[in-house]
Structure formats: C-alpha cells, structure tokens
Motif scaffolding. Structure first.
Motif, short mmCIF file in Angstrom:
data_model
loop_
_atom_site.label_atom_id
_atom_site.label_comp_id
_atom_site.label_asym_id
_atom_site.label_seq_id
_atom_site.Cartn_x
_atom_site.Cartn_y
_atom_site.Cartn_z
N PRO A 35 0.85 -1.20 0.00
CA PRO A 35 0.00 0.00 0.00
C PRO A 35 0.88 1.25 0.00
CG PRO A 35 -0.46 -1.49 1.87
CD PRO A 35 0.87 -1.86 1.31
N LYS A 72 -0.40 9.91 1.76
CA LYS A 72 0.03 11.24 1.31
C LYS A 72 1.43 11.61 1.81
CE LYS A 72 -4.54 13.19 0.58
NZ LYS A 72 -4.57 12.46 -0.67
N THR A 90 2.42 13.10 4.55
CA THR A 90 2.45 14.52 4.95
C THR A 90 3.60 14.82 5.92
OG1 THR A 90 0.85 14.00 6.68
CG2 THR A 90 -0.01 14.93 4.64
N LYS A 96 6.78 9.22 -1.09
CA LYS A 96 7.60 8.89 0.09
C LYS A 96 8.44 7.63 -0.17
CE LYS A 96 5.18 7.34 3.61
NZ LYS A 96 4.35 7.28 4.84
N GLN A 153 -5.96 3.63 -5.50
CA GLN A 153 -6.89 3.96 -4.42
C GLN A 153 -7.29 5.41 -4.68
OE1 GLN A 153 -5.29 4.54 -0.47
NE2 GLN A 153 -7.15 3.80 0.51
N GLY A 176 -7.53 5.11 4.22
CA GLY A 176 -6.91 4.29 5.24
C GLY A 176 -6.27 3.01 4.70
P1 UTP Z 1 0.74 6.28 7.06
O1 UTP Z 1 -0.08 6.18 8.27
O2 UTP Z 1 2.21 6.37 7.24
O3 UTP Z 1 0.22 7.52 6.22
O4 UTP Z 1 0.37 5.05 6.14
P2 UTP Z 1 0.92 8.31 5.06
O5 UTP Z 1 -0.11 9.08 4.34
O6 UTP Z 1 1.75 7.40 4.19
O7 UTP Z 1 1.95 9.29 5.79
P3 UTP Z 1 1.72 10.59 6.71
O8 UTP Z 1 1.22 10.09 8.03
O9 UTP Z 1 0.76 11.52 6.01
O10 UTP Z 1 3.09 11.18 6.80
C1 UTP Z 1 0.92 3.77 6.33
C2 UTP Z 1 0.98 3.03 5.01
O11 UTP Z 1 -0.34 2.88 4.48
C3 UTP Z 1 -0.43 3.45 3.19
C4 UTP Z 1 0.71 4.46 3.11
O12 UTP Z 1 1.10 4.68 1.77
C5 UTP Z 1 1.78 3.78 3.95
O13 UTP Z 1 2.49 2.80 3.18
N1 UTP Z 1 -1.77 4.07 3.04
C6 UTP Z 1 -2.30 4.82 4.05
C7 UTP Z 1 -2.48 3.90 1.86
O14 UTP Z 1 -2.00 3.23 0.91
N2 UTP Z 1 -3.72 4.46 1.76
C8 UTP Z 1 -4.27 5.19 2.75
O15 UTP Z 1 -5.42 5.68 2.59
C9 UTP Z 1 -3.53 5.38 3.93
#
Ligand code: UTP
Length: 297
Positions: free
Chosen positions: A11, A15, A17, A28, A106, A111
């Motif tokens: 996954p 974003k 962030t 990322k 997605q 999530g």
């Molecule tokens: P994170 O909780 O680290 O969120 O997701 P994020 O968006 O990558 O990073 P921040 O918190 O904004 O910095 C954990 C994993 O789940 C994936 C993310 O890509 C990461 O690998 N994920 C999360 C999704 O694929 N889709 C989502 O809707 C949420």
C-alpha cells in the motif's frame, strides 16, 4: 495442505504529509535510504520470501514509482558502452519480470484497510502478504521470509510484532495475547493506539502481515473507524471475533520507522554503518562529530 504465500500488496497510496515539502512532488517510497529508495528494500524482502506477484496500491502523483520499476534502455546502453557492468547489475535489481507487477489506484486515501481492500480482485482465494515500505527492517534473514516460514506451520493470519516500552505502546496497534509460544503468540484481541496505561501487552504490530482472504470479506463490511479511515486492524480483529486464528510473530531484526523523520535519520545512520564501502569514512565522521558535540557542552 496450506497454500504458499506468493502475492504481496504494497500500500503506497498515503500522502506522506510528515515529509512535506519533499513529498509534494516525490512519493515517500522513492525517498532514498543510502542509495536505494525505500520501495526497493520492500521488494527485495518480498522476493527473498518467495513472492511472485507484486501488487502496488497507488494514488495520484505516484508515477515516479511506476517508472522506477521500468526498464531504462538509454541508461542501460550508456552504461554498457562505458563498460560499467557493476552499475548495470545494480540497475537490473530494479527490473521486474513482465506481468509480475500490478498497479491498482486507491482513488481516495481512506486508510490502510481500504488500500488493501482495493486489491481484492487480484488476491482471489489465497493467503497474501502486506508490506508497508515505510517500515524498513534490518535482519539477517529478511522479516517476511521468517514470517512465511512460521506461517507454513501455523496458517491463519499473522502480524509482525515487536516489543516496545509501555510509554510507546500508545503509538501502535497492540496485541492482546492469549498464549505466548515464544516466537509466535496466539492473539485474542488487538487494540489500536491504546491509552498508555491500557495497553494489553508490550507487543506492537508493525508493517508486515500475512493475511487470509477472509480479511478482504471483513474489509467489505467494515465502516470507517477511527479518523474516518478503514482500519486493517479492525478486519484482523474481526477474524479473532469469528474464532479464527491470528498470530503475532516476534521477528528477529531491527525495525526503523521511515515514515517519520527521526526514524528515517536513524535508518540512514544504521544502514550507512552497515555498508562495507561506506563504513570506515562514515564511522570516523560520526565519532568526530560526537566528540565535537561533547567538547562544546
Ligand atoms: P501512514 O499512516 O504512514 O500515512 O500510512 P501516510 O499518508 O503514508 O503518511 P503521513 O502520516 O501523512 O506522513 C501507512 C501506510 O499505508 C499506506 C501508506 O502509503 C503507507 O504505506 N496508506 C495509508 C495507503 O496506501 N492508503 C491510505 O489511505 C492510507
């Protein structure tokens, strides 16, 4: 006979962030730990575990990720002409077999659970792995390989678990342990980010999972939970409620949270020191830096 795990979902639609502004234009997962993007560590770990089908759940703005796994004929030609065989070999590790990699969108970041569910049609009726590339694990035997071997004995769902101090447990999903068998524990509940004094154990779930197809069915039924997101934890908890096996696996290795700045910096130091070609110079630099800091205090 238990089915072998040959499919993995990555996954990567989040974003990111916490790494803005870098993640404004770079996914990322493309950020570089020493000289390889995070996603390469995840792919190498999956390959070592016998994964054959790589399913990426992506989102807008992640095209750099798709390009990364493509062939680059011009660059390859240039390197070939220059006789740079070592660099050519390095480049080859990024190539995927035709048809081995699939991308699913997605459309909305709803999530981790929702991201996994987006891949349901590619999973069918088989157990599958989920790898979060943000969690980079340094281990003699790659973490997912350890888990696949343990899973061949246990079946059911399995989550990678790591011991954390009580004050840190509230940042993770925490296992409620029914029976502790050492390497594996059988699980009777999972609590997402419990308040500090309410954590049922010190075993925190990190980003490696082996899941049964039932998880996809559970995800279809789950409504958005905490933070307006569909949580993978809820789908695993539903397995426990249905009296099906869920195990925690105490992996051998060190996990770095490369989704956070501090974790990424720690991983950079650890992986830099782990590299033979960099170790001496980097080690000298760190020692010098530490003594300068001590002298300044
Ligand atoms: P994170 O909780 O680290 O969120 O997701 P994020 O968006 O990558 O990073 P921040 O918190 O904004 O910095 C954990 C994993 O789940 C994936 C993310 O890509 C990461 O690998 N994920 C999360 C999704 O694929 N889709 C989502 O809707 C949420």
């Amino acid at each position: 006979m238990k089915k072998r795990v040959t499919k993995a979902i990555f996954p990567v639609a989040g974003k990111g962030t916490r790494f803005l502004p870098a993640t404004k234009s770079i996914p990322k997962e493309i950020m570089t730990l020493v000289d390889r993007p995070l996603i390469q560590y995840a792919i190498d770990e999956a390959r070592a575990a016998g994964i054959k089908d790589f399913i990426f759940v992506t989102s807008r703005g992640k095209s750099a990720l798709e390009d990364y796994f493509d062939h680059s004929p011009e660059l390859e030609n240039t390197l070939r002409k220059a006789g740079k065989d070592d660099l050519l070999a390095t480049l080859k590790t990024t190539n995927m077999d035709s048809g081995a990699i699939a991308y699913i969108r997605q459309h909305k970041a709803m999530g981790l659970g929702h991201a996994v569910w987006c891949a349901r049609r590619l999973i069918g009726n088989e157990p599958f792995a989920v790898i979060l590339p943000d969690d980079v694990i340094a281990a003699e035997k790659p973490c997912l390989q350890q888990m696949v071997e343990a899973h061949a004995e246990t079946g059911g769902c399995m989550v990678a678990a790591m011991e954390v101090p009580p004050e840190k447990a509230s940042s993770y999903g925490v296992l409620d342990v029914r029976q502790d068998n050492g390497e594996t524990v059988s699980v009777q509940g999972m609590v997402e980010k419990p308040p500090v004094d309410e954590a049922p154990s010190n075993l925190a779930v990190i980003g490696r999972y082996i899941l049964t197809p039932d998880i996809m069915r559970n995800l279809s039924r789950i409504k958005t939970g905490s933070g307006g997101e569909i949580q993978l934890t809820d789908a695993i908890a539903a397995e426990i409620e249905a009296d099906r096996d869920v195990f925690g696996y105490r992996f051998r290795g060190q996990r770095f949270d490369c989704g956070s700045k501090s974790g990424f910096l720690q991983a950079t130091v650890a992986f830099g020191l782990g590299r033979e070609d960099l170790r001496d110079e980097f080690d000298d630099y760190l020692r010098e830096l530490m003594s300068m800091r001590q002298a300044a205090q």
